[in-house]
Design a protein around this motif. Structure first.
Motif, PDB file in Angstrom:
ATOM      1  N   ARG A 123       0.855  -1.186   0.000  1.00  0.00           N
ATOM      2  CA  ARG A 123       0.000   0.000   0.000  1.00  0.00           C
ATOM      3  C   ARG A 123       0.884   1.227   0.000  1.00  0.00           C
ATOM      4  NH1 ARG A 123      -3.724   2.772   4.605  1.00  0.00           N
ATOM      5  NH2 ARG A 123      -5.445   3.502   3.300  1.00  0.00           N
ATOM      6  N   SER A 130       1.405   5.399  -0.118  1.00  0.00           N
ATOM      7  CA  SER A 130       0.765   6.620   0.356  1.00  0.00           C
ATOM      8  C   SER A 130       1.453   7.824  -0.250  1.00  0.00           C
ATOM      9  CB  SER A 130       0.836   6.713   1.885  1.00  0.00           C
ATOM     10  OG  SER A 130       0.148   5.654   2.498  1.00  0.00           O
ATOM     11  N   THR A 149      -4.152  13.079   1.446  1.00  0.00           N
ATOM     12  CA  THR A 149      -3.376  11.884   1.140  1.00  0.00           C
ATOM     13  C   THR A 149      -4.094  11.039   0.096  1.00  0.00           C
ATOM     14  OG1 THR A 149      -2.507  11.851   3.394  1.00  0.00           O
ATOM     15  CG2 THR A 149      -2.272   9.828   2.115  1.00  0.00           C
ATOM     16  N   TYR A 154      -3.834   7.159  -1.816  1.00  0.00           N
ATOM     17  CA  TYR A 154      -3.288   5.828  -1.588  1.00  0.00           C
ATOM     18  C   TYR A 154      -3.349   4.991  -2.866  1.00  0.00           C
ATOM     19  CZ  TYR A 154      -4.341   7.251   3.203  1.00  0.00           C
ATOM     20  OH  TYR A 154      -4.408   7.944   4.397  1.00  0.00           O
ATOM     21  N   GLN A 185      -3.488   0.879  -3.276  1.00  0.00           N
ATOM     22  CA  GLN A 185      -3.438  -0.490  -2.793  1.00  0.00           C
ATOM     23  C   GLN A 185      -3.110  -1.395  -3.970  1.00  0.00           C
ATOM     24  OE1 GLN A 185      -3.838  -1.796   0.413  1.00  0.00           O
ATOM     25  NE2 GLN A 185      -3.188  -3.717  -0.558  1.00  0.00           N
TER      26      GLN A 185
END
Length: 114
Positions: free
Chosen positions: A19, A21, A77, A79, A81
């Motif tokens: 993951r 960020s 933020t 992300y 995944q």
């Protein structure tokens, strides 16, 4: 001045997950489309996944069904995944707007071993 900081990369075996960020500063985050890009050795940087301020997403065909992009506007933020990773996903991953308007940061290295 807007800055982006990517994190979360690493070495993982094929089939594994990571993951990523991206923390953004400044007001641009809640307005612009944000995206993850990647650049593999000897190849041009490509857009992997994008997400609009309203949550609409798009993906390059090679990662559809395996990668999921999301964003938390409150935390500035975004992300990524990444599941079912493949050796061909090995690259430095960057985040930026679409089109890229912010100075490129260092990125985060993702290495997938076979």
């Amino acid at each position: 001045q807007v800055q982006l900081v990517e994190s979360g990369g690493g070495l993982v075996q094929a089939g594994g997950s990571l993951r990523l960020s991206c923390a953004a500063s400044g007001s641009i985050f809640s307005i612009n489309v944000m995206a993850w890009y990647r650049q593999a050795p000897g190849k041009q940087r490509e857009l992997v996944a994008g997400i609009g301020s309203g949550g609409r997403t798009n993906y390059v065909d090679s990662v559809k069904g395996r990668f999921t992009i999301s964003r938390d506007n409150a935390k500035n933020t975004v992300y990524l995944q990444m599941n079912s990773l493949k050796p061909e996903d090995t690259a430095v991953y960057y985040c930026n707007t679409v089109p890229p308007l912010v100075a490129w940061a260092k990125g985060t290295q993702v290495t997938v071993s076979s």
